[in-house]
Design an enzyme around this catalytic site. Structure first.
Site, PDB file in Angstrom:
ATOM      1  N   GLN A  23      77.413  67.968  71.715  1.00 22.69           N
ATOM      2  CA  GLN A  23      75.815  67.558  70.623  1.00 22.69           C
ATOM      3  C   GLN A  23      75.794  67.231  69.617  1.00 22.69           C
ATOM      4  O   GLN A  23      75.023  67.208  68.892  1.00 22.69           O
ATOM      5  CB  GLN A  23      74.747  68.239  71.048  1.00 22.69           C
ATOM      6  CG  GLN A  23      74.943  68.460  72.583  1.00 22.69           C
ATOM      7  CD  GLN A  23      73.171  69.336  73.218  1.00 22.69           C
ATOM      8  OE1 GLN A  23      73.715  70.503  74.752  1.00 22.69           O
ATOM      9  NE2 GLN A  23      72.199  69.399  72.564  1.00 22.69           N
ATOM     10  N   ARG A  42      66.901  73.044  76.847  1.00 22.60           N
ATOM     11  CA  ARG A  42      66.085  72.328  76.746  1.00 22.60           C
ATOM     12  C   ARG A  42      64.760  72.843  75.584  1.00 22.60           C
ATOM     13  O   ARG A  42      63.680  73.062  75.853  1.00 22.60           O
ATOM     14  CB  ARG A  42      64.867  71.174  77.447  1.00 22.60           C
ATOM     15  CG  ARG A  42      64.215  70.033  77.157  1.00 22.60           C
ATOM     16  CD  ARG A  42      64.159  69.395  78.462  1.00 22.60           C
ATOM     17  NE  ARG A  42      63.500  68.049  78.657  1.00 22.60           N
ATOM     18  CZ  ARG A  42      63.815  67.178  79.114  1.00 22.60           C
ATOM     19  NH1 ARG A  42      64.341  67.103  80.010  1.00 22.60           N
ATOM     20  NH2 ARG A  42      63.234  65.827  78.521  1.00 22.60           N
ATOM     21  N   CYS A  43      65.147  73.407  74.691  1.00 24.80           N
ATOM     22  CA  CYS A  43      64.660  74.370  73.839  1.00 24.80           C
ATOM     23  C   CYS A  43      64.293  74.745  72.524  1.00 24.80           C
ATOM     24  O   CYS A  43      66.332  74.591  72.302  1.00 24.80           O
ATOM     25  CB  CYS A  43      64.451  75.651  75.055  1.00 24.80           C
ATOM     26  SG  CYS A  43      62.979  77.692  73.543  1.00 24.80           S
ATOM     27  N   GLU A  99      61.346  68.543  73.842  1.00 28.89           N
ATOM     28  CA  GLU A  99      61.277  70.027  74.569  1.00 28.89           C
ATOM     29  C   GLU A  99      59.755  70.768  74.559  1.00 28.89           C
ATOM     30  O   GLU A  99      59.752  71.700  74.934  1.00 28.89           O
ATOM     31  CB  GLU A  99      62.535  70.766  74.021  1.00 28.89           C
ATOM     32  CG  GLU A  99      63.985  70.395  73.824  1.00 28.89           C
ATOM     33  CD  GLU A  99      63.938  71.107  72.250  1.00 28.89           C
ATOM     34  OE1 GLU A  99      65.698  71.114  72.236  1.00 28.89           O
ATOM     35  OE2 GLU A  99      63.794  71.719  71.423  1.00 28.89           O
TER      36      GLU A  99
END
Lengths: 175, 777, 149
Positions: B215, B362-363, B732
């Site tokens: 990422q 996802r945070c 998110e």
């Protein structure tokens, strides 16, 4: 038929174990191949034939990323040996588009934003194609049941359901 | 006047064209001539001494070319590598394994089957050592040491605190009511459907091309350069299509490093791709926070102070993916949507015999742990003082006029209208009618619950003065090139993993440059071509790279205005940018489009103006952005089985300016599902011996289409005042906000039985046990 | 994991003891394919090809007799590993005279680590219980047929 549906052969791998000759029709084109007995269909498609549209997401037949149609029935190609495809028809995501025209399921997925990262998408679409062939008019409940063997981590499924409904409508069915 | 594909339009995604045809290009799709495969022999023990590794039988397996062990790596000083959090972790162990499933020996072979055969044939002798998997036990003096080589001789890694301890204690002491609650936020695994992997390849000049699931390709390139000693210009990291990231593809895993070593050793490109089982045993873990909280309230329902103590289980190494200055991430957003006068948070990091954890799921860096805790606590307070939880929230929210708001723990919230979002959600779900229905059902002994979560997020890291990763400031970049024919290529330092960057960035540029989105191509992920950036995670792409796109586009407009003036034979000051073109003020028919200017920039540039039409911007955000939302969940509980049916789930989100409503809604659907997952299904546990429970999708329950409800969404728009187009992050929000709404609904349903909390994941058997114990089944 | 059981055979305690003292005889009570690669005194080693659910393959093992009280008691400890799993098993049998025959009270204590141990516990438990019980059931059959021949 779209040219992308034809396997592009990559460098042949050394054969180290027992082999069988198989006759298999891939996206409407018949082929004869020598395959190692233990080769899984998904690895055969991806590593030997370079047809990388069919993905791998797990090793226990849960995620459905590798779903292809074997004689029009959706199967998880990580749990099928390539030799089991002998004498049968395999359809993969590469064989959905026809004559430069997207399959209604492909149209549905992009129109309704039924994909994010795209990784589960080929398997999800193959399951959808099989569902609509059997049930052109599925309810939301029936769609959710049908795709419950295909995991998606990005979309939350709502738009996948809509995508399949969209495809059903475009094909003349749909509720 | 609109421009095709501009901001605010539900433009169909550009990237879909390849994905729906099976023509994405993921790491495992890459095949290079002569490519070999890497697999690993893994440890069956959670803690053990390695007494011997024998490779002979593995090397006899047909097709196996090499076996790589920790001792081989140690010779090149590569057996250990640094983590992002100033700790060290093993690439391959030299003499001890620290968790079950740890990579012990790498086997390189001509295909993946031979590599797996070889890995099974490596013989390793172990002497099992005592194991500790519970961080509370790990802190006791008689606990086995997970990292005895560390000078501290303790499993305690660090202590971190923020806020006013004495002030908070004093405030709690004089509060009418103090509610105490412990929460365990279990370890979970992001389980992107694509696992992690790479292909490492050296060219004849010794230049490394690394295709990998990352990422943050640029930061990875720098880390590789620092660790390996290869000159940074001799490393090219390519992050191709990524099959979901969710934070799991931020860290450097041993497989990447061993693949590079294997490519060097064999002279062939080497591919490593984890199996799902490998991934669930060793990579991509999040959470594992043991939280203990006290919240104070006056008897008329005014929240006063908040005190939180947390034990953070990091596994055997602190390899968390946090900005350097934040060992507990942004957990101190825990005061949430409420104006606490005082607050105090302390966190202790602990080693255990588990794989490293601490990625985001996802945070944005521990924001879910924070939002879950505060939103559960507020509900408990409401039940305790007998106030409706919606009323309590509306009474306490930070009011819209208080922004920018300085929180008790040091954040400056940019903008918010929390009451607006909650009221819309209440209207969508018809809250009063639901409460009436619930009252009726309770009379009949039926269990129906309504749960609210009014979360505030903190995303878009981050301002250079506070945010860095290994010293690299967390700016973000955009480079725009407009070609002579008016077509655009723009490159970014971020990396799409499904968020739709190729579409939304094009939309921002369409609006800013006056060029239709179909004429704008977006590229990311190749460090040879993209400008340096810190990557995509923590909902930072739109707040940072989106802003860089705007600023870079405006730099282009500044230059373009000079060229347009030259073409129109006026001075630049006589022009205005209106209706997506340069117009002579007061004479709209005299105008030039950006395409006209682009052609001129290469064929007829203005005197004294450099040829070409390009710009690059490295954007340092002045602040974080603070998206928020209010979710309402309605559940019905089956008395016979404890099954929880989510009847409705309404999510109202506010992420400021919306660039593509279709994509934003899609992000929220996905986020909600990854909020449902830990609330009701997913957890990774370990038994006393350190055996992982949940190492396959047999036991790790990723929600399917059947468990997932039909999400309903709504929106308010409160732009960020400091972002050039007012946008905040959104990927998110729903993961952060959803779990508390679901658990609040379940606890609300069972509250007549005196239930105040149930640890997540709330399985039907837990509910059934409660119903059974209370004589309800 | 602990499994135990009891059975009676017509063979005399000395005969039963001799049977369990021979790693070859003991190993041949397994239904799974196996090899015995070396026997040195009380130590022996070999391979077993076995599996549960999707985890299947060859496990290497080392065994050692821990206790040998002729005609009374015998126990052996086996440690094996493979495919990311390790198993520690202690098998013991207490022998008692029952007329001309023998009563055999057996127990198996098994610790499984690794991926197999992370599978649904009931699945593992029942598989291991079945394998342990199967081993002693095969021993009973062999001893019976040996006694009658």
């Amino acid at each position: 038929m779209a040219s992308t549906a034809i396997p592009r052969l990559t460098s042949p791998l050394p054969i180290r174990g027992a082999t069988h000759k198989i006759h298999v029709t891939i996206n409407d084109v018949p082929f004869d191949f020598m395959v190692e007995d233990r080769t899984l269909l998904v690895h055969f498609l991806r590593d030997a034939l370079g047809m990388t549209g069919t993905h791998i997401g797990c090793d226990t037949t849960h995620c459905g990323a590798c779903t292809v149609l074997l004689d029009d029935v959706p199967v998880k190609s990580c749990t099928v040996l390539a030799v089991q495809a002998d004498g049968r028809k395999v359809r993969t995501v590469e064989g959905l588009e026809s004559g430069g025209k997207l399959h209604p399921v492909q149209e549905g997925f992009t129109t309704e934003h039924g994909l994010h990262c795209g990784y589960c998408t080929p398997g999800m679409m193959m399951t959808s194609v099989a569902l609509l062939a059997k049930n052109p008019n599925p309810t939301e409940e029936e769609i959710r049941r049908a795709i419950s063997g295909n995991l998606c981590r990005c979309t939350g499924y709502v738009n996948i359901v809509k995508a399949i409904q969209h495809a059903a409508k475009a094909s003349g069915g749909g509720k | 006047m609109t421009i095709h594909g501009g901001i605010g339009q539900s433009l169909q995604r550009k990237e879909d064209a390849r994905f729906i045809r099976g023509k994405g290009n993921y790491v495992d799709d890459i095949q290079l001539a002569g490519m070999l495969y890497l697999d690993f022999t893994r440890s069956p023990y959670a803690h053990a001494k390695i007494t011997a590794i024998r490779s002979e039988k593995a090397l006899k397996v047909p097709g196996v070319l090499a076996v790589i062990t920790g001792k081989d790596l140690d010779a090149a000083k590569l057996a250990w590598m640094p983590t992002l959090m100033s700790d060290t972790q093993m690439v391959l162990p030299i003499d001890t394994v620290k968790f079950q499933g740890q990579e012990v020996a790498g086997v390189v072979a001509e295909n993946r089957y031979a590599a797996a055969d070889g890995a099974a044939a490596v013989e390793i002798d172990y002497e099992p050592l005592p194991v500790v998997t519970d961080p509370v036990k790990a802190l006791q003096p008689d606990s086995p040491l997970v990292r005895p080589e560390k000078p501290k001789k303790s499993n305690h890694i660090w202590h971190w605190e923020v806020g006013d301890k004495a002030g908070t204690d004093a405030l709690l002491a004089k509060s009418d009511v103090v509610v105490h609650q412990d929460f365990y936020i279990p370890r979970i695994n992001v389980s992107s459907i694509e696992t992690c992997g790479c292909v490492a390849s050296f060219d004849p000049m010794g230049r490394l091309t690394m295709y990998m699931t990352t990422q943050a390709p640029h930061a990875i390139r720098t880390v590789f350069a620092l660790v390996s000693g290869l000159p940074e210009q001799s490393i090219r990291v390519i992050s191709p299509d990524i099959g979901g990231g969710f934070g799991g593809k931020v860290p450097v895993y041993p497989g990447y490093v061993v693949a590079i070593v294997a490519a060097l050793k064999t002279g062939h490109p080497v591919k490593w791709v984890e199996t799902r089982t490998n991934n669930l045993m060793s990579s991509s873990f999040a959470r594992d926070y043991h939280i203990s909280a006290d919240i104070g309230v006056t008897k008329d329902g005014k929240l006063t102070g908040l005190k939180v103590k947390t034990i953070a289980d990091h596994g055997y190494a602190d390899a968390a993916a946090n900005p350097s200055k934040f060992p507990a991430g942004l957990f101190h957003i825990i005061t949430g949507s409420y104006p606490f006068e005082k607050a105090f948070v302390e966190v202790d990091g602990v080693y255990t015999n588990k794989p490293p954890g601490g990625i985001a799921y996802r945070c944005s860096f521990r924001v879910t742990e924070a939002a879950y805790s505060i939103e559960r606590l507020v509900d408990e307070v409401a039940h305790k003082i007998g106030m409706d939880p919606a009323e309590l929230r509306l009474k306490n929210f930070i009011p819209p006029e208080a922004f920018p708001y300085h929180s008790a723990l040091g954040w400056t919230y940019d903008s918010g209208n929390y009451g607006g979002a909650l009221k819309l959600a209440m209207q969508m779900v018809d809250y009063p009618a639901l409460r009436r229905e619930q009252a009726e059902k309770r009379k009949k002994g039926e269990f129906m619950g309504i749960g609210i979560s009014s979360f505030t997020e903190i995303v878009g890291a981050g301002p250079a003065h506070t945010f860095d990763i290994l010293g690299l400031k967390m700016f973000e970049s955009c480079e725009i090139r407009i070609h002579p024919t008016g077509k655009v290529m723009a490159r970014f330092g971020t990396k799409n993993q499904g968020q739709g960057h190729e579409t939304t960035y094009a939309q921002i540029l369409a609006t800013e440059l006056g060029i239709p989105a179909e004429n704008i191509s977006i590229e990311e992920g190749d460090t040879d071509t993209a400008p340096y950036g810190l990557g995509t995670y923590a909902s930072r792409s739109t707040p940072t790279a989106g802003a860089a796109a705007v600023v870079a586009a405006r730099k282009i407009r500044d230059k373009a205005q000079k060229i347009a003036a030259h073409l129109l034979e006026v001075s630049p000051e006589d022009l205005e940018w209106k209706d997506y073109k340069f117009q002579v003020k007061g004479v709209p028919e005299k105008s030039k489009t950006m395409a006209d200017v682009a052609f001129a920039a290469y064929t007829n540039p203005a005197p004294g103006v450099e040829a070409g039409l390009e710009a690059v911007d490295y954007y340092d955000p002045p602040n974080m952005t603070y998206p928020f939302g209010s979710y309402i969940c309605v559940v019905d509980i089956d008395k016979g089985t404890g099954a929880i049916h989510i009847r409705r789930f309404v999510a109202v989100d506010d992420c400021g300016t919306v660039i593509n409503p279709m994509i934003v809604e899609g992000q929220i659907h996905g986020g909600l599902t990854m909020g449902l997952a830990p609330a009701m299904y997913e957890q990774i546990t370990y038994d006393e011996g350190g055996n992982i429970r949940g190492s396959s999708f047999l036991d790790y329950l990723v929600p399917t289409s059947v468990e997932t409800p039909h999400w309903e969404t709504g929106r308010t728009v409160t732009p960020s005042p400091h972002h050039p187009i007012g946008a905040k992050g959104v990927g998110e929000s729903a993961t952060v906000g959803a779990p508390a709404a679901i658990v609040n609904a379940i606890v609300d349903a069972l509250s007549p039985l005196g239930v105040t909390n149930i640890d997540i994941p709330v399985y039907p058997w837990k509910v059934w046990q409660i119903l059974h114990d209370k004589g309800q089944t | 994991m602990h499994v135990d059981g009891q059975f009676q055979v017509g063979a005399a305690p000395a005969q039963v003891f001799a049977f369990f003292s021979d790693p070859r005889q003991l190993l041949d009570c397994l239904d799974d394919p196996h090899t015995l690669d070396s026997v040195q005194g009380d130590q022996f080693s070999g391979t077993i090809t076995t599996g549960v659910a999707f985890i299947r393959g060859k496990f290497r093992f080392d065994g050692q007799y821990m206790e040998k009280l002729p005609g009374q008691r015998i126990s052996t400890k086996i440690r094996g590993s493979g495919l990311g799993n390790a198993v520690d098993a202690t098998l013991s049998a207490a022998l008692g005279a029952a007329g001309p025959g023998t009563t055999i009270a057996w127990q198996a204590d098994i610790t499984l680590t690794g991926q197999a141990a992370s599978l649904a516990e009931h699945l593992i438990r029942s598989t291991i219980e079945k394998k342990a019980a199967g081993l002693f059931e095969n021993a009973r059959k062999k001893l019976e047929s040996g006694a009658s021949s």
